[in-house]
Design a protein around this motif. Structure first.
Motif, PDB file in Angstrom:
ATOM      1  N   PRO A  33      12.147  30.587  46.776  1.00 23.63           N
ATOM      2  CA  PRO A  33      13.563  30.732  46.396  1.00 23.63           C
ATOM      3  C   PRO A  33      14.028  32.186  46.366  1.00 23.63           C
ATOM      4  O   PRO A  33      15.234  32.445  46.461  1.00 23.63           O
ATOM      5  N   ASP A  34      13.104  33.127  46.273  1.00 25.53           N
ATOM      6  CA  ASP A  34      13.499  34.537  46.369  1.00 25.53           C
ATOM      7  C   ASP A  34      13.828  34.934  47.812  1.00 25.53           C
ATOM      8  O   ASP A  34      14.360  36.009  48.055  1.00 25.53           O
ATOM      9  N   GLY A  35      13.489  34.080  48.753  1.00 29.19           N
ATOM     10  CA  GLY A  35      13.768  34.376  50.160  1.00 29.19           C
ATOM     11  C   GLY A  35      15.200  34.090  50.545  1.00 29.19           C
ATOM     12  O   GLY A  35      15.568  34.254  51.710  1.00 29.19           O
ATOM     13  N   ILE A  36      16.009  33.660  49.597  1.00 28.92           N
ATOM     14  CA  ILE A  36      17.424  33.408  49.864  1.00 28.92           C
ATOM     15  C   ILE A  36      18.255  34.166  48.816  1.00 28.92           C
ATOM     16  O   ILE A  36      18.105  33.960  47.621  1.00 28.92           O
ATOM     17  N   ARG A  37      19.080  35.099  49.279  1.00 26.39           N
ATOM     18  CA  ARG A  37      19.871  35.942  48.368  1.00 26.39           C
ATOM     19  C   ARG A  37      21.267  35.354  48.256  1.00 26.39           C
ATOM     20  O   ARG A  37      21.950  35.191  49.268  1.00 26.39           O
ATOM     21  N   ILE A  38      21.685  35.085  47.034  1.00 28.82           N
ATOM     22  CA  ILE A  38      22.975  34.414  46.815  1.00 28.82           C
ATOM     23  C   ILE A  38      24.010  35.440  46.341  1.00 28.82           C
ATOM     24  O   ILE A  38      23.819  36.103  45.320  1.00 28.82           O
ATOM     25  N   LEU A  39      25.076  35.558  47.112  1.00 27.82           N
ATOM     26  CA  LEU A  39      26.078  36.595  46.859  1.00 27.82           C
ATOM     27  C   LEU A  39      27.472  35.983  46.710  1.00 27.82           C
ATOM     28  O   LEU A  39      28.178  35.767  47.692  1.00 27.82           O
ATOM     29  N   PRO A  40      27.908  35.719  45.476  1.00 22.68           N
ATOM     30  CA  PRO A  40      29.302  35.277  45.295  1.00 22.68           C
ATOM     31  C   PRO A  40      30.255  36.430  45.615  1.00 22.68           C
ATOM     32  O   PRO A  40      29.884  37.602  45.537  1.00 22.68           O
ATOM     33  N   GLY A  41      31.464  36.064  45.987  1.00 15.54           N
ATOM     34  CA  GLY A  41      32.466  37.080  46.270  1.00 15.54           C
ATOM     35  C   GLY A  41      33.114  37.600  45.001  1.00 15.54           C
ATOM     36  O   GLY A  41      33.241  36.886  44.008  1.00 15.54           O
ATOM     37  N   ILE A  42      33.503  38.870  45.056  1.00 13.01           N
ATOM     38  CA  ILE A  42      34.324  39.429  43.970  1.00 13.01           C
ATOM     39  C   ILE A  42      35.382  40.330  44.603  1.00 13.01           C
ATOM     40  O   ILE A  42      35.069  41.145  45.479  1.00 13.01           O
ATOM     41  N   VAL A  43      36.624  40.124  44.181  1.00 15.23           N
ATOM     42  CA  VAL A  43      37.726  40.966  44.637  1.00 15.23           C
ATOM     43  C   VAL A  43      38.020  41.931  43.494  1.00 15.23           C
ATOM     44  O   VAL A  43      38.674  41.572  42.526  1.00 15.23           O
ATOM     45  N   ALA A  72      48.704  46.503  37.230  1.00 17.52           N
ATOM     46  CA  ALA A  72      49.920  46.897  37.956  1.00 17.52           C
ATOM     47  C   ALA A  72      49.705  46.795  39.460  1.00 17.52           C
ATOM     48  O   ALA A  72      50.577  46.321  40.196  1.00 17.52           O
ATOM     49  N   LEU A  73      48.515  47.201  39.932  1.00 17.53           N
ATOM     50  CA  LEU A  73      48.217  47.083  41.366  1.00 17.53           C
ATOM     51  C   LEU A  73      48.174  45.609  41.776  1.00 17.53           C
ATOM     52  O   LEU A  73      48.748  45.211  42.798  1.00 17.53           O
ATOM     53  N   ALA A  74      47.530  44.791  40.958  1.00 16.96           N
ATOM     54  CA  ALA A  74      47.460  43.353  41.259  1.00 16.96           C
ATOM     55  C   ALA A  74      48.864  42.765  41.342  1.00 16.96           C
ATOM     56  O   ALA A  74      49.173  41.988  42.250  1.00 16.96           O
ATOM     57  N   ASP A  75      49.717  43.136  40.403  1.00 18.77           N
ATOM     58  CA  ASP A  75      51.078  42.591  40.389  1.00 18.77           C
ATOM     59  C   ASP A  75      51.860  43.059  41.608  1.00 18.77           C
ATOM     60  O   ASP A  75      52.597  42.283  42.219  1.00 18.77           O
ATOM     61  N   GLU A  76      51.724  44.337  41.945  1.00 17.03           N
ATOM     62  CA  GLU A  76      52.448  44.853  43.106  1.00 17.03           C
ATOM     63  C   GLU A  76      52.054  44.072  44.350  1.00 17.03           C
ATOM     64  O   GLU A  76      52.911  43.680  45.158  1.00 17.03           O
ATOM     65  N   LEU A  77      50.766  43.836  44.521  1.00 19.01           N
ATOM     66  CA  LEU A  77      50.295  43.093  45.693  1.00 19.01           C
ATOM     67  C   LEU A  77      50.865  41.677  45.702  1.00 19.01           C
ATOM     68  O   LEU A  77      51.358  41.199  46.721  1.00 19.01           O
ATOM     69  N   VAL A 114      52.451  26.030  42.307  1.00 15.69           N
ATOM     70  CA  VAL A 114      52.077  26.383  43.677  1.00 15.69           C
ATOM     71  C   VAL A 114      52.240  27.884  43.895  1.00 15.69           C
ATOM     72  O   VAL A 114      51.403  28.540  44.501  1.00 15.69           O
ATOM     73  N   ARG A 115      53.331  28.450  43.319  1.00 17.14           N
ATOM     74  CA  ARG A 115      53.555  29.889  43.476  1.00 17.14           C
ATOM     75  C   ARG A 115      52.424  30.691  42.840  1.00 17.14           C
ATOM     76  O   ARG A 115      51.911  31.658  43.434  1.00 17.14           O
ATOM     77  N   GLN A 116      52.023  30.307  41.651  1.00 15.40           N
ATOM     78  CA  GLN A 116      50.929  31.018  40.982  1.00 15.40           C
ATOM     79  C   GLN A 116      49.618  30.854  41.755  1.00 15.40           C
ATOM     80  O   GLN A 116      48.847  31.799  41.918  1.00 15.40           O
ATOM     81  N   LEU A 117      49.398  29.637  42.203  1.00 10.74           N
ATOM     82  CA  LEU A 117      48.177  29.374  42.975  1.00 10.74           C
ATOM     83  C   LEU A 117      48.143  30.248  44.229  1.00 10.74           C
ATOM     84  O   LEU A 117      47.112  30.847  44.569  1.00 10.74           O
ATOM     85  N   ILE A 118      49.283  30.348  44.885  1.00 13.06           N
ATOM     86  CA  ILE A 118      49.380  31.187  46.081  1.00 13.06           C
ATOM     87  C   ILE A 118      49.053  32.645  45.753  1.00 13.06           C
ATOM     88  O   ILE A 118      48.367  33.342  46.516  1.00 13.06           O
ATOM     89  N   GLY A 119      49.519  33.102  44.611  1.00 13.52           N
ATOM     90  CA  GLY A 119      49.206  34.460  44.174  1.00 13.52           C
ATOM     91  C   GLY A 119      47.703  34.647  44.022  1.00 13.52           C
ATOM     92  O   GLY A 119      47.122  35.604  44.515  1.00 13.52           O
ATOM     93  N   ARG A 120      47.070  33.668  43.376  1.00 15.74           N
ATOM     94  CA  ARG A 120      45.631  33.768  43.172  1.00 15.74           C
ATOM     95  C   ARG A 120      44.863  33.713  44.490  1.00 15.74           C
ATOM     96  O   ARG A 120      43.886  34.435  44.700  1.00 15.74           O
ATOM     97  N   LEU A 121      45.313  32.842  45.369  1.00 16.36           N
ATOM     98  CA  LEU A 121      44.617  32.710  46.646  1.00 16.36           C
ATOM     99  C   LEU A 121      44.921  33.885  47.565  1.00 16.36           C
ATOM    100  O   LEU A 121      44.081  34.305  48.361  1.00 16.36           O
ATOM    101  N   GLY A 122      46.120  34.406  47.468  1.00 17.08           N
ATOM    102  CA  GLY A 122      46.511  35.546  48.299  1.00 17.08           C
ATOM    103  C   GLY A 122      45.616  36.736  48.045  1.00 17.08           C
ATOM    104  O   GLY A 122      45.354  37.544  48.935  1.00 17.08           O
ATOM    105  N   GLY A 123      45.125  36.858  46.824  1.00 15.58           N
ATOM    106  CA  GLY A 123      44.256  37.977  46.502  1.00 15.58           C
ATOM    107  C   GLY A 123      42.873  37.799  47.082  1.00 15.58           C
ATOM    108  O   GLY A 123      42.304  38.708  47.665  1.00 15.58           O
ATOM    109  N   GLY A 124      42.313  36.597  46.940  1.00  7.47           N
ATOM    110  CA  GLY A 124      40.913  36.448  47.330  1.00  7.47           C
ATOM    111  C   GLY A 124      40.604  35.151  48.035  1.00  7.47           C
ATOM    112  O   GLY A 124      39.443  34.833  48.241  1.00  7.47           O
ATOM    113  N   ARG A 125      41.635  34.422  48.423  1.00  7.73           N
ATOM    114  CA  ARG A 125      41.429  33.154  49.140  1.00  7.73           C
ATOM    115  C   ARG A 125      40.387  32.283  48.442  1.00  7.73           C
ATOM    116  O   ARG A 125      39.556  31.659  49.089  1.00  7.73           O
TER     117      ARG A 125
END
Ligand SMILES: Cc1cc2nc3c(=O)[nH]c(=O)nc-3n(C[C@H](O)[C@H](O)[C@H](O)COP(=O)(O)O)c2cc1C
Ligand SMILES: Cc1cc2nc3c(=O)[nH]c(=O)nc-3n(C[C@H](O)[C@H](O)[C@H](O)COP(=O)(O)O)c2cc1C
Lengths: 450, 450
Positions: A263-273, A285-290, A351-362
């Motif tokens: 199991p150490d032969g597989i490296r698991i890397l979650p995404g982080i934005v 403020a940067l997040a909001d501007e985007l 939906v608008r909020q969801l789009i905001g969340r997905l727009g940042g990191g899909r």
């Protein structure tokens, strides 16, 4: 809880001028940089300055969406990786290629060539490519079924490994005096006859420095996880919460062990934005501007495709419809659909909020904060059985990558969680993984790396 | 006869450590250089120092022959071209890719990407790939028929041109204020439905700097010449005598004109293998040394394949058998077979002698002499309606290319036959060819180059 031994791994996921879909609209961004090799060479140099394990280029053989929405098109990734190999020395070079729309001989050869050209730094993110639009660029009318794509992917990998192993490491002799360049006995033609592929001959590239490129996988459906457990050496995944990430991590390591692999032969890397600011307020403020710069109509259409419904069924200021097609009915990206629905339901997002969340990191975890807070977030998941490292997805490029490298990496280094120098020469060296043995050599032994 | 106006064009055909099959056995040669990116980068720099129009990498998706014979395998050429783009600024970068074993969407994209990365220096040598061994690496049992391969090639090119034209040159707007990145009206999806291909969507790469890569062709059969006349902008060809080269040149220009194209829009480049020496005797000594190093058994087997007979029917010290399969019966490289037979019959060569001649240039014109004599040979064909330039095929690399650049090029420059500086920025600029207009723009006009 005691300190977890070892250190973590970091991959820089490079996407145009940033992962946030509105990044190109910022004053600092060059809206044409996503097809400019110089832009990516700058990013690669920054990532290497930060001693990151690898960089990654996503891909799909299709022109997405409406070109109105955001910078569209991308340089073919094995070409771009090669251009990045030329300006770097240590960082691993990973790119996506589809098993559904390539031939094993051609693709195995291309990755072997990138591995040669880069001195052992190539990695292949194996995808089956969701979406009927891609299918229609390759003689098909509809997307092949999910199960079918994954079966083809498994056979594709088997054939590719046979091709990479079709030369013994010592097949080339170069004996000028005898006039014998190589030993034909040490060439192992695959003679593969399978369900999807017939490939008779040996590859026309010697076995590459790494034996074969690092195998990476990023599908999180059942079939995707099975493929990863069987073949992958690194896994990219989108996880929103610590609990979900732990469950995924535990499950995938167990599947890997169940197949007789370490199991150490597989490296698991979650995404982080990481949305970085000198203070929390600056980061937000940067997040909001985007988010303000997102054009919601385009994003709504994309969301509808992911959910398998019509855009008319989505209303910007309401939550998702109560009834949605189940994951079983989705032939595209199954796990993405499930993640998106769970996020929307859990936080009761419009939906608008969801789009905001997905727009940042899909669908990836977005984290706005100070460098200290981002380092804490990284350490927390790593320490608590959710990650072997992270797929770093800066919202804006190059500035977000430079900020991560200059502000977050030094903190991780001070805490002893991250390397201060590269130890080896190959991508597998960076991830602390062994060079695979040649399956056709009776005397083959995995040579362990430092 | 009056001096022909204009200047000639030179392409450096780079093959491993040289075109002579025994070059790797010379003391100066590195027998592993053929898969070493550094070797090719050195060659590219030398060729650019000589102001050559372009360099060229041949290819076939198959491991040829017995690896005992000579250095085997090759880096995938679009990957290698990209690595060469990084160390050069002006020289054109041409590589072979097969229309029989690729998909148009993938290949058109890759060449478009190389054109972007190199700032407009990509060229594609379009081949249909002879040989059943290649077919067996791609799900087939036998080589598709010659006619069939050429029909597929024509449709492949049509689809590729639709893909390269699927973005107007001004499709990208980058309008940050309006939040509109591109104009969807200026995207032209091919919606191609043909005999071999269905390709619906636009390419996911903007139209490249050259509009599309320079189209090069190298097949000399009837079908090959028709394909060249219709699409090619440069043609590589193997011609042994001035008379044969003139006939080929006149024929191909006439075919091009008959199709309504400007015959100057197709540059014809016969191959020349210049074996250079300070004196004629030195040049012949090098040629003899190389021929002595050939191992005849391997070469005999290859010759038998070209002729469509068994190796047992060939005897080293006799002439070719009187009865041989006709060109019509050859499904592989038709024109190569005919050239080889004509050469053997004309000069009444034994198999051993024929192998010596082919070992040097595989059917191309070999010319051993002083730099002055080589320059004369080049000028003679160029002046007398046999060539628009030459495909320079050094027998030994890098030394043979360095000798050509240092000794022959200055003579051609002094005679006013060759450039002393690059005039433009793209591969088409080097060949004095216009950037093609976009077929989907009503207002499209070919923009002429300096
Ligand atoms: C970090 C990350 C990167 C990905 N990159 C690509 C990509 O480049 N191309 C692609 O087609 N899919 C990509 N995917 C999608 C997955 O490969 C997969 O297709 C998707 O998660 C759906 O897979 P599933 O059907 O197994 O759920 C990526 C996923 C993740 C988490
Ligand atoms: C200079 C030159 C270079 C060539 N390079 C390639 C090559 O890289 N790959 C290939 O398959 N054929 C190559 N060919 C062969 C031709 O493309 C063609 O297949 C061959 O001449 C037989 O074509 P025909 O059947 O039209 O006669 C080359 C030919 C010449 C003259």
């Amino acid at each position: 809880m005691s300190r977890r031994p070892g250190t973590l791994h970091l991959n820089a996921f490079l996407m145009g001028v940033g992962h946030h879909e509105a990044a190109w609209r910022l004053p600092e961004s060059d809206p044409f940089a996503h097809t400019d090799v110089g832009h990516f060479q700058e990013l690669a140099r920054i990532a290497e300055r930060g001693k990151l394990d690898s960089l990654f280029l996503a891909d799909s053989p299709v022109l997405w969406n409406n070109v109105g929405r955001r910078p569209s098109g991308a340089l073919e990734p094995t070409v771009l990786l090669t251009a990045l190999a030329g300006v770097t020395e240590h960082i691993g070079l990973i790119a996506t290629a589809s098993t559904t729309y390539n031939e094993p001989f051609n693709l195995a050869r291309r990755f072997a060539s990138v591995d040669h050209v880069s001195g052992g730094r190539a990695g292949w993110n194996i995808v089956t490519t969701a979406g009927a639009d891609a299918a229609r660029n390759f003689n098909l009318d509809e997307l092949p079924a999910h199960r079918d794509r994954y079966q083809r992917a498994a056979e594709f990998i088997e054939v590719s490994r046979k091709l990479w192993d079709s030369w013994a490491d010592d097949a080339a002799l170069g004996d000028k005096a005898a006039g014998v360049w190589g030993d034909q006995e040490r060439i192992y033609p695959p003679r593969h006859v399978g369900r999807y592929f017939k490939v008779a001959g040996a590859l026309n590239v010697p076995r590459p420095p790494q034996g074969y490129p690092l195998l990476v996988q990023a599908g999180s459906s059942e079939d995707g996880k099975e493929l990863a457990a069987r073949y992958a050496e690194a896994v990219f995944t989108a996880q929103q919460t610590l609990a979900e990430a732990q469950a995924f991590y535990t499950d995938l390591k167990a599947r890997t062990r169940a197949l007789g692999r370490d199991p150490d032969g597989i490296r698991i890397l979650p995404g982080i934005v990481p949305v970085l600011g000198g203070t929390e307020a600056e980061a937000h403020a940067l997040a909001d501007e985007l988010d303000r710069l997102i054009v919601p109509e385009y994003a709504k259409r994309q969301l509808a495709i992911t959910l398998g419904i019509s855009p008319d069924d989505l209303h910007l200021d309401r939550e998702l419809p109560a009834e949605l097609p189940a994951e079983e009915q989705i032939e595209g990206a199954k796990s993405r659909r499930t993640l998106v629905v769970a996020l929307a339901r859990r936080e009761r997002l419009t939906v608008r909020q969801l789009i905001g969340r997905l727009g940042g990191g899909r669908g990836h975890r977005t984290f706005a904060g100070t460098p200290e807070q981002v380092a804490d977030a990284v350490e927390d998941w790593w320490q608590n059985g959710a990650a072997d490292g992270f797929n770093v997805m800066p919202p804006v490029l190059p500035s977000g990558l430079a900020a991560f490298v200059e502000q977050v990496v030094p903190i991780l280094q001070r805490r002893g969680l991250f390397r201060t120098e590269y130890a080896g020469r190959t991508l597998r060296d960076n991830y602390g993984l062994p060079r695979p043995a040649n399956q056709f050599r009776a005397d083959a032994l995995a040579t362990s790396v430092s």
